[in-house]
Scaffold this active site. Structure first.
Site, PDB file in Angstrom:
ATOM      1  N   HIS A   1      48.091  46.980  20.944  1.00 25.98           N
ATOM      2  CA  HIS A   1      48.544  46.885  22.387  1.00 25.98           C
ATOM      3  C   HIS A   1      49.084  48.249  22.788  1.00 25.98           C
ATOM      4  O   HIS A   1      49.125  48.008  23.402  1.00 25.98           O
ATOM      5  CB  HIS A   1      49.883  46.118  21.745  1.00 25.98           C
ATOM      6  CG  HIS A   1      49.834  44.683  22.064  1.00 25.98           C
ATOM      7  ND1 HIS A   1      49.901  43.919  22.979  1.00 25.98           N
ATOM      8  CD2 HIS A   1      49.683  43.406  21.047  1.00 25.98           C
ATOM      9  CE1 HIS A   1      50.134  42.428  21.949  1.00 25.98           C
ATOM     10  NE2 HIS A   1      49.574  42.340  21.342  1.00 25.98           N
TER      11      HIS A   1
ATOM     12  N   GLU B   1      23.163  37.862  41.700  1.00 27.17           N
ATOM     13  CA  GLU B   1      22.532  38.494  40.052  1.00 27.17           C
ATOM     14  C   GLU B   1      21.780  38.053  39.569  1.00 27.17           C
ATOM     15  O   GLU B   1      20.953  38.773  38.493  1.00 27.17           O
ATOM     16  CB  GLU B   1      24.126  38.828  39.510  1.00 27.17           C
ATOM     17  CG  GLU B   1      24.185  37.552  38.991  1.00 27.17           C
ATOM     18  CD  GLU B   1      25.186  37.513  37.894  1.00 27.17           C
ATOM     19  OE1 GLU B   1      25.893  37.971  37.752  1.00 27.17           O
ATOM     20  OE2 GLU B   1      26.123  36.478  37.580  1.00 27.17           O
TER      21      GLU B   1
HETATM   22  C1  PEP Z   1      27.481  42.298  37.233  1.00 30.24           C
HETATM   23  O1  PEP Z   1      27.284  41.177  36.734  1.00 30.24           O
HETATM   24  O2  PEP Z   1      27.390  43.123  38.128  1.00 30.24           O
HETATM   25  C2  PEP Z   1      29.400  41.429  37.423  1.00 30.24           C
HETATM   26  C3  PEP Z   1      30.058  41.617  38.801  1.00 30.24           C
HETATM   27  O3  PEP Z   1      29.389  40.593  36.840  1.00 30.24           O
HETATM   28  P1  PEP Z   1      29.809  40.797  34.711  1.00 30.24           P
HETATM   29  O4  PEP Z   1      30.033  42.101  35.074  1.00 30.24           O
HETATM   30  O5  PEP Z   1      31.495  40.086  34.717  1.00 30.24           O
HETATM   31  O6  PEP Z   1      28.253  39.723  34.215  1.00 30.24           O
HETATM   32 MG    MG Z   2      26.995  39.177  35.982  1.00 28.70          MG
END
Ligand code: PEP
Ligand code: MG
Length: 538
Positions: free
Chosen positions: A187, A429
């Site tokens: 915390h 992605e």
């Molecule tokens: C990414 O994959 O770039 C993204 C923003 O999502 P995360 O990091 O939560 O997988």
């Molecule tokens: Mg991601």
């Protein structure tokens, strides 16, 4: 004298230490004749403590959001607990003991019992019962509640801080925090980072009462703590402080300004958040919106699926904090490195390429629809958009949109208000999504490129594996080309495209992103103003 701890919240500080001792360790057993009166004393102190906690809950809710104030409501309930009260009263009566000793003993026993329970939630209550009991003991001893506000700013030091104490800290009078114990996710560390207070934890037994009142210079980034610093040591820290102040001052110029290059090319700068408190930070750092609300944190913090109402309250709160700025809520991105036991996901050889994010949502439509309902309901309270993670194929987006349509139909049938024009976007992605972004662009309202995963899948480099750093070229041409393809395809279809992966904050690429035509960059809240400075200077 120099010490080394773990720096968990950036910034430097120079000042006098105020060491907060643990009052409960020093309570002595005093014999009392009039036990009835002693029980009354206990009950009076207990009631006053409960009132103080109620007030604390209200001020904390205002300062740090409802989620942080909940703990004080739990503390208040603990003080009402009949078993606890009866245990204290019994000790007073049977041992002719003073109330403060009875409270301290009872707290110790309850705390040990909680600590031994199997359930993690109950184990966490061990610290809470000590925390509330300390407050009662302080009242009984006629002490002011532990003073956490001071006329002169001080560096606060303690074995550790109870959650109720960190939440009461005043930014103006707290120069920094030092603790003997703690972990990076305790915390203390979380509050310090949230409030921008430098903090060094894990200093061990060397940090004790003897530090009280002494001069100290510390660096919350490196974890370096200098006790009784020399003039030269103070000067070195002052130097760093001046640099940081000058930089912060310079950033102020960019508050409220448009993020535009000298040639007048604009780009939106949004923030990535995981909860309501981060939304406050997004606002204080002048983010133009929330480009990624990682909703899975709601799921990771829960012991079971968060209900529609719990989610609705969280999304609504963020939408309201952000006023009329856009808030993009990403649907559940669980799986891979983000695991919640109650999902009972199968063990996998390659979880990053396994059952995660949208794939789970499509396999468990009820879980997905509960979340979508909550998001749609929240859309009536601000400017909200929804975004799907981990897309690889057209059919996934189409199926998700069908489920969203079912949700809207249900809401219509029930007369529930929502934004009919709420935009639906996807994260790009995976290389597959980038390559077919021309097709995907026809299905959605916007794209946001998740470079963290796009890089791992494109370069076949596991993002969790540090030993592959040499192979993880974040500026790899393959990734940059996929970004360009995605932006081009988005614009050809008349939709916008942003970046919400960590690469968005990489100032070496800002000029390139703008050239590529990227419309928005979403970064951690403290990175917003430095990035705007960069854009404006281009
Ligand atoms: C990414 O994959 O770039 C993204 C923003 O999502 P995360 O990091 O939560 O997988
Ligand atoms: Mg991601």
């Amino acid at each position: 004298m120099e010490y080394s701890g773990k720096g968990v919240s950036k910034g430097v500080a120079i000042g006098r230490i105020h060491y907060i001792s643990q009052v409960m360790d020093k309570v002595e057993k005093r014999t009392v004749e009039d036990t009835q009166n002693e029980v009354k004393r206990f009950e009076g102190a207990r009631a006053l403590a409960a009132t103080q906690l109620g007030e604390l809950a209200v001020t904390t809710a205002k300062k740090l959001g409802k989620k942080n104030s909940l703990l004080f409501e739990i503390h208040q309930m603990m003080l009402e607990d009949l078993d606890y009260r009866e245990a204290v009263r019994a000790k007073i009566r049977t041992e002719n003991a003073c109330a403060e000793w009875a409270v301290s003993e009872t707290a110790g026993e309850f705390s040990r019992d909680f600590a031994q329970m199997d359930d993690e939630y109950m184990q966490a209550r061990a610290a809470d019962v000590l925390d509330v009991s300390r407050r009662v003991v302080e009242i009984l001893l006629g002490k002011q509640p532990r003073q956490n506000t001071f006329d002169d700013p001080v560096i606060l030091a303690a074995g550790d801080f109870a959650p109720s104490e960190t939440a009461q800290l005043e930014r103006e009078t707290t120069l920094a925090l030092l603790t003997a114990g703690g972990s990076a996710n305790s915390h203390t560390a979380i509050f310090a980072r949230t409030m921008g207070i430098p903090a060094v934890i894990g200093l061990g037994d060397t940090l004790n009462e003897s530090w009280d009142g002494r001069q100290c210079a510390l660096d919350g980034e490196t974890g370096r703590v200098i006790l009784d610093p020399t003039e030269a040591e103070i000067e070195a820290i002052r130097q760093k402080q001046r640099q940081q102040e000058a930089y912060k001052q310079e950033l102020e110029k960019y508050r409220g300004r448009e993020s535009k290059t000298r040639q007048g090319k604009g780009i939106k700068l949004f923030a990535n958040i995981g909860n309501v408190q981060d939304a406050d930070l997004a606002m204080t750092n002048d983010a133009e919106g929330v480009g990624l609300f990682r909703s899975e944190f709601l799921y990771l913090e829960s012991k079971d699926y968060p209900s529609e109402d719990t989610q609705f309250e969280a999304y609504k709160a963020v939408a309201q904090v952000m006023q009329n700025r856009l808030v993009i809520i990403r649907t559940l991105d669980i799986g891979a490195d983000k695991q919640a036991a109650y999902f009972n996901l199968p063990a996998e050889e390659n979880p990053a390429m396994g059952l995660r994010a949208l794939r789970i949502c499509l396999q468990r439509p009820e879980v997905f629809k509960t979340q979508l309902r909550a998001i749609y309901r929240a859309s009536a309270f601000g400017r909200v958009a929804v975004m799907l993670p981990m897309v690889t194929s057209l059919w996934e987006v189409r199926r998700a949109k069908e489920l969203a349509a079912e949700v809207r139909e249900q809401l219509d049938g029930q007369g529930v208000a929502y934004d009919r024009a709420m935009p639906v976007g996807i994260m790009v992605e995976t290389p597959a999504a980038a390559v077919i972004s021309d097709l995907l662009a026809k299905e959605v309202d916007f794209f946001s490129i998740g470079t963290n995963d796009l890089t791992q899948y494109t370069l076949a480099v596991d993002r969790q594996n540090q030993s592959l750093d040499a192979f993880c070229d974040t500026h790899h041409e393959a990734v940059l080309r996929l970004i360009q393809t995605t932006v081009n395809n988005a614009h050809a279809a008349g939709i916008w495209c942003g970046i919400c992966g960590e690469l968005g904050a990489d100032e070496e690429l800002t000029a390139r992103f703008i050239e590529m035509g990227v419309d928005e960059l979403s970064v951690t809240p403290p990175a917003v103003l430095p990035l705007r400075k960069r854009v404006c200077e281009l």
